[in-house]
Scaffold this active site. Structure first.
Site, mmCIF file in Angstrom:
data_model
loop_
_atom_site.group_PDB
_atom_site.id
_atom_site.type_symbol
_atom_site.label_atom_id
_atom_site.label_comp_id
_atom_site.label_asym_id
_atom_site.label_seq_id
_atom_site.Cartn_x
_atom_site.Cartn_y
_atom_site.Cartn_z
ATOM 1 N N LYS A 355 0.819 -1.323 -0.067
ATOM 2 C CA LYS A 355 0.053 -0.118 0.067
ATOM 3 C C LYS A 355 0.912 1.227 -0.073
ATOM 4 O O LYS A 355 2.035 1.297 0.235
ATOM 5 C CB LYS A 355 -0.872 -0.031 1.162
ATOM 6 C CG LYS A 355 -1.797 -1.446 1.415
ATOM 7 C CD LYS A 355 -2.593 -1.569 0.287
ATOM 8 C CE LYS A 355 -3.377 -3.122 0.413
ATOM 9 N NZ LYS A 355 -3.826 -3.405 -0.921
ATOM 10 N N ASP A 356 0.128 2.351 -0.369
ATOM 11 C CA ASP A 356 0.824 3.634 -0.307
ATOM 12 C C ASP A 356 1.410 4.036 0.955
ATOM 13 O O ASP A 356 1.265 3.561 2.113
ATOM 14 C CB ASP A 356 -0.141 4.794 -0.552
ATOM 15 C CG ASP A 356 -0.719 4.574 -2.059
ATOM 16 O OD1 ASP A 356 -1.677 3.681 -2.082
ATOM 17 O OD2 ASP A 356 -0.318 5.369 -2.979
ATOM 18 N N LYS A 357 2.516 4.834 0.939
ATOM 19 C CA LYS A 357 3.231 5.372 2.269
ATOM 20 C C LYS A 357 2.512 6.593 2.652
ATOM 21 O O LYS A 357 2.136 6.590 3.960
ATOM 22 C CB LYS A 357 4.579 5.654 1.839
ATOM 23 C CG LYS A 357 5.242 6.452 3.095
ATOM 24 C CD LYS A 357 6.759 6.744 2.839
ATOM 25 C CE LYS A 357 7.449 7.568 3.826
ATOM 26 N NZ LYS A 357 9.012 7.925 3.796
#
Length: 739
Positions: A355-357
């Site tokens: 997933k995105d940071k």
């Protein structure tokens, strides 16, 4: 229009200018005598301009600027606050993983590919062969094989797995091969579920060991295995078949014995073949018993130091699932910290996707060798690092990459304003924005967006992006790939300082001491470089020190870049309809025997408009994919040749990497898309507010304006996207700029 190329005389010129600091947007139109429909088509076609470079202050984004709809869009900014971007994984049952319903479903679900025969546990992987080329397209990366349990021999009923007609066709194909060896292939059909594909691979290989199964996702084809043919010329056919079944099973601690062979020269030939083809997997020795000599083959122990005790085996079979909520952390960074705190390896954690940071994200994970009680004891410590664990429970198996339906997004776009400043401020401006937002959202809801890989795929704000590293790996230039990997950013943060020190001094030991503990990939590489040196062999070992899913990420990033460019070229040159030579999915057969197949659009189908742009697929480069049979096929060849990959087999054997490729729809369509428009005063600092705030905003749109920040509008978007689709790309289609 002639031959699929627009006449330059008929163009309605649409020049898009996007400024990185102000996101100004301007459209120049030259009015021509063409119908309204033609004008719209020309605008959509020419909105794809290769020379446009879309940049935002924080991200160097090189995603081509192609749009499907011709609405005006608007300006705005995202991720002003971490909670403006919330990503929630949607599991294989269709539930969001942060709900109690998802945990209950996961606890009771038994995958259809899992076997009850625990004595035959092993994995079907393609680290050493290409029998099972299974392509996955996950959030970031894909393994070439699946760790699954092999069914018992009694469950290999091909008439059940393939269907009676296909099973009979396979039997006839085998008879033909027995009579006369050929390079012909037979299609077994398409199988959408990757676990079903894995079962087909194993079932066919068990029943017919002399066949090679190849996936051209989701289609499976079979052909004669040249390795089997070569071995069957050295030993009997029965021995060759039994040996290949032994190899496919990979049962830990097992061995296979060939028949008696007192011819030393012949035994040497067999030893050499097995060593050359399967040396990384097996060990061979000749044993003499009562005057008779035979070759014994044993699976390598892969470095296991000693026989495990019953207690160790029991501990190793413990799997604990949980939902991870992380904030402003990379998935691998979170795993690295949890692994250190729990005293296990990062590889003991499994997940469906990365997933995105720069977001709040929810995702399922499973950790091996850690009990539920032990994990619960660490939750307070994890929370201090921006990680919150919930729904902790025991499960019977790890997670698989790609084992998800998609992701749900809750997004907040702040400081909305029109692309043009010509309109006055106040109520008129808000009313105009409301119209622009509604038009944009409705267009994307109906037409979708170009299914680009987003900037996260290539590494946001990196001096050298991941696709450049991937290209070096595909060229097997290990030293250059390492140096690109360690290219520092233009800053003095500890990570960049350590990278810069390594490039300047070639001293991996000192650089390792400087590298932050949270940078797991960099530290693994530096440890290996310190041990093996910084030459070609040392750099190869450095890449091998990374888990397979990390290694394969970089070549996949390169292939994703090529795919993005291919879409831009396809839309620019062939327009927005399905053309002759394009690839599409078609359904063949009826009922339970129906399956999806890759189909090449014919001239007649183009003329009759049988397919739309939404049906068109483009291949991700790889060694098993089919390329379009029109100008795009040539484009792919020339594009790869430009990077020196015209002869690339998309395998890096030294790194155990294989890229089969896959097919990706040109367009993506969001599901359950809804929005709210509200004043910044209501949504400031979060955007989690809603109902009443939204209704007040609707009422205030026609009222008086408030000076300053409160005069700006905030947009909240909620939507579901399939796995490997990017919300930032969807937003770009809505806004007509990089958000």
């Amino acid at each position: 229009m002639s031959g699929g190329v627009w006449d330059i005389e008929l163009f309605q010129r649409c020049c898009v200018y996007i400024n990185s600091s102000s996101f100004t947007y301007r459209v120049q139109q030259v009015q021509l005598s063409v119908s309204t429909v033609e004008q719209q088509e020309h605008v959509r076609t020419l909105q794809c301009l290769d020379e446009v470079t879309m940049k935002q202050d924080s991200d160097a984004v090189n995603v081509p600027a192609c749009f499907i709809s011709n609405h005006e869009g608007f300006l705005g900014s995202i991720k002003n606050f971490i909670k403006d971007f919330v990503v929630t994984e949607i599991d294989i049952t269709g539930q969001r993983v942060n709900t109690a319903a998802a945990a209950a479903a996961a606890a009771t679900q038994t995958p259809d590919w899992a076997s009850s025969d625990k004595n035959n546990e092993s994995s079907a992987e393609c680290k050493w062969n290409n029998y099972s080329l299974v392509s996955q397209d996950t959030d970031v990366s894909a393994d070439c094989g699946l760790d699954v349990t092999i069914p018992s021999p009694g469950s290999f009923d091909l008439s059940v797995i393939l269907g009676q007609p296909v099973s009979e066709e396979l039997e006839q194909f085998v008879l033909t091969l027995k009579e006369k060896p050929t390079k012909q292939e037979l299609s077994l059909g398409s199988f959408a579920d990757k676990h079903h594909r894995a079962n087909v691979h194993r079932a066919v290989r068990h029943r017919f060991p002399f066949l090679m199964t190849v996936t051209i996702q989701p289609e499976i084809r079979v052909r004669e295995d040249p390795d089997y043919r070569e071995l069957s010329q050295l030993v009997t056919e029965d021995e060759a078949e039994d040996f290949f079944r032994f190899i496919d099973a990979k049962v830990r601690g097992s061995s296979y014995m060939f028949g008696p062979d007192n011819d030393k020269e012949h035994r040497t030939a067999v030893h050499h073949f097995l060593s050359r083809r399967f040396g990384k997997l097996v060990e061979t020795k000749s044993f003499t018993d009562q005057g008779t000599t035979a070759i014994s083959v044993r699976l390598r122990e892969q470095g296991r130091p000693k026989k495990r005790t019953a207690e160790e085996r029991k501990e190793e079979e413990v799997y604990t699932a949980f939902t991870l909520r992380k904030e402003n952390l990379e998935t691998l960074e979170a795993i690295s910290y949890m692994a250190a705190a729990l005293g296990v390896l990062p590889s003991d954690f499994t997940y469906a996707g990365i997933k995105d940071k720069r977001a709040i994200t929810y995702q399922s994970m499973v950790v091996k060798k850690v009990s539920t009680q032990r994990l619960k004891e660490k939750t307070a410590e994890f929370e201090k690092r921006g990680m919150r664990l919930s729904q902790i429970r025991s499960v019977s198996e790890p997670l698989r990459l790609g084992r998800l339906q998609g992701n749900h997004f809750d997004l907040v776009v702040r400081d909305l304003r029109p692309h043009s400043d010509a309109h006055s401020s106040g109520a008129d401006k808000h009313t105009r924005l409301a119209v622009l937002v509604k038009e944009a959202v409705e267009n994307v809801k109906a037409r979708g967006f170009v299914n680009y890989y987003g900037p996260q795929r290539f590494g946001n704000a990196q001096s050298v992006q991941s696709d450049c590293v991937g290209l070096a790996l595909l060229k097997e230039d290990m030293v250059n790939a390492v140096r690109l990997f360690f290219t520092p950013e233009d800053s003095n943060d500890p990570q960049s300082h350590a990278k810069r020190h390594f490039l300047q001094t070639d001293n991996a030991k000192e650089s390792l001491a400087l590298m932050p503990l949270s940078k797991a990939r960099e530290r693994l590489m530096l440890r290996a470089l310190n041990r093996y040196g910084t030459g070609p062999d040392g750099c190869t070992q450095a890449w091998l020190s990374l888990p397979h899913s990390m290694r394969v990420f970089y070549p996949h990033a390169y292939c994703s870049r090529v795919w993005n460019e291919a879409v831009a070229h396809r839309l620019t040159t062939l327009g927005h309809s399905a053309r002759q030579g394009d690839l599409v999915w078609v359904k063949e057969g009826t009922g339970e025997n129906s399956s999806a197949q890759i189909h090449v659009v014919t001239d007649q189908e183009e003329q009759e408009e049988v397919y739309t742009l939404g049906h068109v697929l483009l291949p991700m480069p790889g060694n098993t994919v089919k390329y379009p049979e029109n100008a795009m096929g040539t484009w792919f060849q020339e594009r790869l040749a430009r990077d020196g990959l015209d002869a690339c087999r998309f395998r890096v054997s030294n790194l155990k990497l294989n890229l089969p490729g896959c097919y990706r729809p040109l367009l993506a369509l969001p599901r359950n898309l809804s929005y709210q428009l509200q004043r910044a005063a209501c949504g400031e600092g979060g955007g989690e507010g809603t109902g009443n705030c939204s209704r007040n905003s609707d009422r205030q749109l026609n009222g008086t304006t408030v000076e300053g920040k409160q005069d700006l509008l905030t947009l909240t978007l909620n939507l579901d996207l399939d796995s490997s689709c990017y919300a930032t790309i969807c937003l770009r289609e809505i806004m007509k700029c990089d958000p």
